[in-house]
Write a protein that holds these residues in place. Structure first.
Motif, PDB file in Angstrom:
ATOM      1  N   ALA A 179      41.599  32.823  53.825  1.00  0.00           N
ATOM      2  CA  ALA A 179      41.005  31.801  54.693  1.00  0.00           C
ATOM      3  C   ALA A 179      40.168  30.850  53.864  1.00  0.00           C
ATOM      4  O   ALA A 179      39.548  31.239  52.868  1.00  0.00           O
ATOM      5  CB  ALA A 179      40.149  32.468  55.759  1.00  0.00           C
ATOM      6  N   SER A 180      40.126  29.605  54.280  1.00  0.00           N
ATOM      7  CA  SER A 180      39.326  28.627  53.547  1.00  0.00           C
ATOM      8  C   SER A 180      37.843  28.742  53.905  1.00  0.00           C
ATOM      9  O   SER A 180      36.993  28.429  53.088  1.00  0.00           O
ATOM     10  CB  SER A 180      39.842  27.214  53.829  1.00  0.00           C
ATOM     11  OG  SER A 180      39.817  26.966  55.218  1.00  0.00           O
ATOM     12  N   HIS A 186      41.898  40.530  45.394  1.00  0.00           N
ATOM     13  CA  HIS A 186      40.559  40.032  45.675  1.00  0.00           C
ATOM     14  C   HIS A 186      40.475  39.670  47.155  1.00  0.00           C
ATOM     15  O   HIS A 186      40.937  38.622  47.578  1.00  0.00           O
ATOM     16  CB  HIS A 186      40.237  38.812  44.796  1.00  0.00           C
ATOM     17  CG  HIS A 186      40.320  39.136  43.339  1.00  0.00           C
ATOM     18  ND1 HIS A 186      39.382  39.909  42.704  1.00  0.00           N
ATOM     19  CD2 HIS A 186      41.252  38.831  42.404  1.00  0.00           C
ATOM     20  CE1 HIS A 186      39.714  40.041  41.433  1.00  0.00           C
ATOM     21  NE2 HIS A 186      40.850  39.399  41.230  1.00  0.00           N
ATOM     22  N   HIS A 187      39.895  40.581  47.902  1.00  0.00           N
ATOM     23  CA  HIS A 187      39.729  40.377  49.331  1.00  0.00           C
ATOM     24  C   HIS A 187      38.246  40.197  49.625  1.00  0.00           C
ATOM     25  O   HIS A 187      37.389  40.653  48.879  1.00  0.00           O
ATOM     26  CB  HIS A 187      40.256  41.579  50.123  1.00  0.00           C
ATOM     27  CG  HIS A 187      41.707  41.864  49.888  1.00  0.00           C
ATOM     28  ND1 HIS A 187      42.708  41.013  50.298  1.00  0.00           N
ATOM     29  CD2 HIS A 187      42.330  42.921  49.294  1.00  0.00           C
ATOM     30  CE1 HIS A 187      43.871  41.526  49.962  1.00  0.00           C
ATOM     31  NE2 HIS A 187      43.675  42.685  49.350  1.00  0.00           N
ATOM     32  N   SER A 188      37.968  39.564  50.745  1.00  0.00           N
ATOM     33  CA  SER A 188      36.572  39.349  51.133  1.00  0.00           C
ATOM     34  C   SER A 188      35.988  40.630  51.720  1.00  0.00           C
ATOM     35  O   SER A 188      36.714  41.567  52.067  1.00  0.00           O
ATOM     36  CB  SER A 188      36.487  38.227  52.165  1.00  0.00           C
ATOM     37  OG  SER A 188      37.084  38.649  53.379  1.00  0.00           O
ATOM     38  N   ASN A 224      37.555  45.060  58.203  1.00  0.00           N
ATOM     39  CA  ASN A 224      38.640  45.169  59.169  1.00  0.00           C
ATOM     40  C   ASN A 224      39.770  46.069  58.685  1.00  0.00           C
ATOM     41  O   ASN A 224      40.400  46.758  59.485  1.00  0.00           O
ATOM     42  CB  ASN A 224      39.178  43.782  59.516  1.00  0.00           C
ATOM     43  CG  ASN A 224      38.203  43.013  60.357  1.00  0.00           C
ATOM     44  OD1 ASN A 224      38.052  43.292  61.533  1.00  0.00           O
ATOM     45  ND2 ASN A 224      37.496  42.075  59.742  1.00  0.00           N
ATOM     46  N   ALA A 225      40.030  46.079  57.401  1.00  0.00           N
ATOM     47  CA  ALA A 225      41.076  46.942  56.860  1.00  0.00           C
ATOM     48  C   ALA A 225      40.685  48.410  56.959  1.00  0.00           C
ATOM     49  O   ALA A 225      41.549  49.284  57.037  1.00  0.00           O
ATOM     50  CB  ALA A 225      41.368  46.573  55.409  1.00  0.00           C
ATOM     51  N   TYR A 256      35.415  47.357  44.169  1.00  0.00           N
ATOM     52  CA  TYR A 256      34.552  46.656  43.233  1.00  0.00           C
ATOM     53  C   TYR A 256      33.071  46.904  43.485  1.00  0.00           C
ATOM     54  O   TYR A 256      32.240  46.540  42.683  1.00  0.00           O
ATOM     55  CB  TYR A 256      34.839  45.147  43.248  1.00  0.00           C
ATOM     56  CG  TYR A 256      34.591  44.489  44.573  1.00  0.00           C
ATOM     57  CD1 TYR A 256      33.331  44.054  44.926  1.00  0.00           C
ATOM     58  CD2 TYR A 256      35.630  44.290  45.470  1.00  0.00           C
ATOM     59  CE1 TYR A 256      33.098  43.454  46.141  1.00  0.00           C
ATOM     60  CE2 TYR A 256      35.407  43.678  46.685  1.00  0.00           C
ATOM     61  CZ  TYR A 256      34.145  43.264  47.009  1.00  0.00           C
ATOM     62  OH  TYR A 256      33.930  42.663  48.213  1.00  0.00           O
ATOM     63  N   GLU A 257      32.732  47.507  44.615  1.00  0.00           N
ATOM     64  CA  GLU A 257      31.325  47.779  44.884  1.00  0.00           C
ATOM     65  C   GLU A 257      30.830  48.928  44.025  1.00  0.00           C
ATOM     66  O   GLU A 257      31.583  49.828  43.666  1.00  0.00           O
ATOM     67  CB  GLU A 257      31.128  48.163  46.358  1.00  0.00           C
ATOM     68  CG  GLU A 257      30.993  46.984  47.261  1.00  0.00           C
ATOM     69  CD  GLU A 257      30.605  47.409  48.665  1.00  0.00           C
ATOM     70  OE1 GLU A 257      30.127  48.542  48.840  1.00  0.00           O
ATOM     71  OE2 GLU A 257      30.794  46.602  49.568  1.00  0.00           O
TER      72      GLU A 257
END
Length: 154
Positions: free
Chosen positions: A57-58, A108-110, A116-117, A129-130
């Motif tokens: 998404a932008s 690379h997901h937000s 939601n996943a 990555y956390e």
């Protein structure tokens, strides 16, 4: 009178097998249709999961709208076709599990995507990555004992 009964019995035994065959055909056709419908929802679940995994998404608002629409679709599907909903969700779960296995932190997901996943695959509850180091926790066990009192005759 006997001839009428005999003719009636002959007609019943003549037409009864044909009616049973038609009922069996209807039953078989409905099973095939149900199987086709379930495979449709399975395919739809996979496609929706793959689209969500590739979706970028932008803006954050656009991403929230996307996930809100996904949830609304699933809610509506659950109301109108419970069996199809279960097949759809299972297909999405499988697709997200496969994506998690293949992603290996290269995707690379937000953070909102991971939130939601996690609904579909439990390992997405914390992104790779956390920093997963646990904070220091102190557990104390405090016990209070009461004095023992004995009463006896001797």
């Amino acid at each position: 009178m006997k001839t009428v009964k005999t003719l009636l019995i002959i007609m019943i035994f003549t037409f009864l097998p044909k009616m049973n065959a038609q009922e069996a055909r209807v039953s078989h056709d409905s099973k095939v249709e149900a199987k086709h419908t379930l495979s449709y929802y399975q395919q739809r679940g996979r496609e929706d999961a793959q689209y969500a995994q590739k979706f970028t998404a932008s803006t954050q608002a656009e991403e929230r709208v996307f996930w809100k629409e996904q949830k609304q679709y699933e809610k509506d599907l659950r109301k109108e076709n419970r069996r199809g909903y279960k097949v759809y969700i299972q297909a999405k779960n499988d697709s997200y599990a496969e994506h998690h296995h293949n992603c290996n932190g290269n995707c690379h997901h937000s953070n909102y995507w991971y939130e939601n996943a996690a609904h579909y695959h439990y390992e997405y509850s914390q992104p790779r990555y956390e920093n997963r180091s646990s904070s220091a926790k102190v557990k104390t066990l405090i016990g209070v004992s009461a004095p023992k009192v004995r009463v006896g005759i001797f």
